[in-house]
Write a protein that holds these residues in place. Structure first.
Motif, PDB file in Angstrom:
ATOM      1  N   ALA A 132       0.842  -1.208   0.000  1.00  0.00           N
ATOM      2  CA  ALA A 132       0.000   0.000   0.000  1.00  0.00           C
ATOM      3  C   ALA A 132       0.874   1.252   0.000  1.00  0.00           C
ATOM      4  O   ALA A 132       0.573   2.226  -0.704  1.00  0.00           O
ATOM      5  N   TYR A 133       1.949   1.246   0.763  1.00  0.00           N
ATOM      6  CA  TYR A 133       2.860   2.396   0.793  1.00  0.00           C
ATOM      7  C   TYR A 133       3.497   2.584  -0.587  1.00  0.00           C
ATOM      8  O   TYR A 133       3.572   3.707  -1.094  1.00  0.00           O
ATOM      9  N   ASP A 134       3.948   1.480  -1.179  1.00  0.00           N
ATOM     10  CA  ASP A 134       4.554   1.558  -2.515  1.00  0.00           C
ATOM     11  C   ASP A 134       3.574   2.133  -3.534  1.00  0.00           C
ATOM     12  O   ASP A 134       3.944   2.987  -4.347  1.00  0.00           O
ATOM     13  N   GLU A 135       2.346   1.649  -3.512  1.00  0.00           N
ATOM     14  CA  GLU A 135       1.348   2.123  -4.478  1.00  0.00           C
ATOM     15  C   GLU A 135       1.039   3.607  -4.293  1.00  0.00           C
ATOM     16  O   GLU A 135       0.822   4.316  -5.263  1.00  0.00           O
ATOM     17  N   ALA A 136       1.065   4.063  -3.059  1.00  0.00           N
ATOM     18  CA  ALA A 136       0.757   5.472  -2.786  1.00  0.00           C
ATOM     19  C   ALA A 136       1.953   6.393  -3.041  1.00  0.00           C
ATOM     20  O   ALA A 136       1.780   7.523  -3.478  1.00  0.00           O
ATOM     21  N   HIS A 137       3.163   5.915  -2.774  1.00  0.00           N
ATOM     22  CA  HIS A 137       4.342   6.788  -2.826  1.00  0.00           C
ATOM     23  C   HIS A 137       5.326   6.475  -3.937  1.00  0.00           C
ATOM     24  O   HIS A 137       6.222   7.268  -4.204  1.00  0.00           O
ATOM     25  N   ARG A 138       5.153   5.322  -4.559  1.00  0.00           N
ATOM     26  CA  ARG A 138       6.078   4.920  -5.621  1.00  0.00           C
ATOM     27  C   ARG A 138       5.305   4.291  -6.772  1.00  0.00           C
ATOM     28  O   ARG A 138       5.511   3.126  -7.107  1.00  0.00           O
ATOM     29  N   PRO A 139       4.410   5.032  -7.372  1.00  0.00           N
ATOM     30  CA  PRO A 139       3.600   4.429  -8.440  1.00  0.00           C
ATOM     31  C   PRO A 139       4.482   4.022  -9.623  1.00  0.00           C
ATOM     32  O   PRO A 139       5.461   4.694  -9.942  1.00  0.00           O
ATOM     33  N   LEU A 140       4.116   2.894 -10.220  1.00  0.00           N
ATOM     34  CA  LEU A 140       4.837   2.430 -11.400  1.00  0.00           C
ATOM     35  C   LEU A 140       4.491   3.298 -12.597  1.00  0.00           C
ATOM     36  O   LEU A 140       3.332   3.687 -12.766  1.00  0.00           O
ATOM     37  N   PRO A 141       5.476   3.615 -13.410  1.00  0.00           N
ATOM     38  CA  PRO A 141       5.174   4.415 -14.601  1.00  0.00           C
ATOM     39  C   PRO A 141       4.323   3.606 -15.577  1.00  0.00           C
ATOM     40  O   PRO A 141       4.425   2.382 -15.638  1.00  0.00           O
ATOM     41  N   LYS A 142       3.483   4.296 -16.315  1.00  0.00           N
ATOM     42  CA  LYS A 142       2.668   3.637 -17.328  1.00  0.00           C
ATOM     43  C   LYS A 142       3.557   3.327 -18.526  1.00  0.00           C
ATOM     44  O   LYS A 142       4.389   4.135 -18.928  1.00  0.00           O
ATOM     45  N   ALA A 143       3.400   2.133 -19.064  1.00  0.00           N
ATOM     46  CA  ALA A 143       4.196   1.713 -20.215  1.00  0.00           C
ATOM     47  C   ALA A 143       3.288   1.021 -21.217  1.00  0.00           C
ATOM     48  O   ALA A 143       2.349   0.322 -20.840  1.00  0.00           O
ATOM     49  N   SER A 144       3.589   1.215 -22.473  1.00  0.00           N
ATOM     50  CA  SER A 144       2.824   0.537 -23.522  1.00  0.00           C
ATOM     51  C   SER A 144       3.247  -0.927 -23.588  1.00  0.00           C
ATOM     52  O   SER A 144       4.305  -1.312 -23.058  1.00  0.00           O
ATOM     53  N   GLY A 145       2.454  -1.732 -24.254  1.00  0.00           N
ATOM     54  CA  GLY A 145       2.786  -3.138 -24.426  1.00  0.00           C
ATOM     55  C   GLY A 145       4.109  -3.327 -25.126  1.00  0.00           C
ATOM     56  O   GLY A 145       4.885  -4.225 -24.783  1.00  0.00           O
ATOM     57  N   VAL A 146       4.391  -2.481 -26.098  1.00  0.00           N
ATOM     58  CA  VAL A 146       5.655  -2.567 -26.836  1.00  0.00           C
ATOM     59  C   VAL A 146       6.826  -2.226 -25.911  1.00  0.00           C
ATOM     60  O   VAL A 146       7.873  -2.882 -25.950  1.00  0.00           O
TER      61      VAL A 146
END
Length: 133
Positions: A63-77
């Motif tokens: 939960a802390y990671d999701e709130a403070h370290r969101p993963l960057p959005k990336a395309s399928g490619v």
């Protein structure tokens, strides 16, 4: 006061840090260290008396990671490029997806990943098909 509550009161100061959500990086690091120590004890034994504590601690860290370290959005490619790089693969190393020229067209943006490609890539790399959408 019940015996259970009495014991909880007596030991709370020792247990509370393991049950509290991290408020900052210092708390996060301390919880990670405690979880690592706990996992060394619990191992893979899901029936271990402390397994649920380890699971709860992991949930709080997630939960802390999701709130403070969101993963960057990336395309399928972009995900495909990353996985190929991480696994040291070339376009020719993915015959289950298609011939080298098809992989080349996908990577260059001339062709999009289709359901068959995504299913094959998901199985090949052991990841959810969702990462390619």
């Amino acid at each position: 006061m019940s015996a259970l509550i009495k014991q909880a009161c007596e030991h709370w100061r020792y247990v509370a840090p393991l049950l509290r959500k991290p408020a900052n990086e210092e708390d996060y690091d301390a919880l990670v260290e405690a979880l690592d120590e706990l996992l060394a004890i619990v191992g893979d034994d899901e029936d271990h008396p402390l397994a649920s504590l380890a699971s709860h601690m992991g949930d709080m860290l997630l939960a802390y990671d999701e709130a403070h370290r969101p993963l960057p959005k990336a395309s399928g490619v972009e995900v495909l490029r990353y996985l190929m790089q991480e696994h040291g693969l070339t376009q020719a190393d993915l015959p289950e997806v298609g011939v080298q020229s098809v992989i080349s067209e996908i990577l260059s943006g001339k062709r999009q990943l289709n359901v068959r490609h995504i299913r094959a890539l998901s199985e090949r790399f052991g990841v959810s098909a969702d990462v390619f959408f």
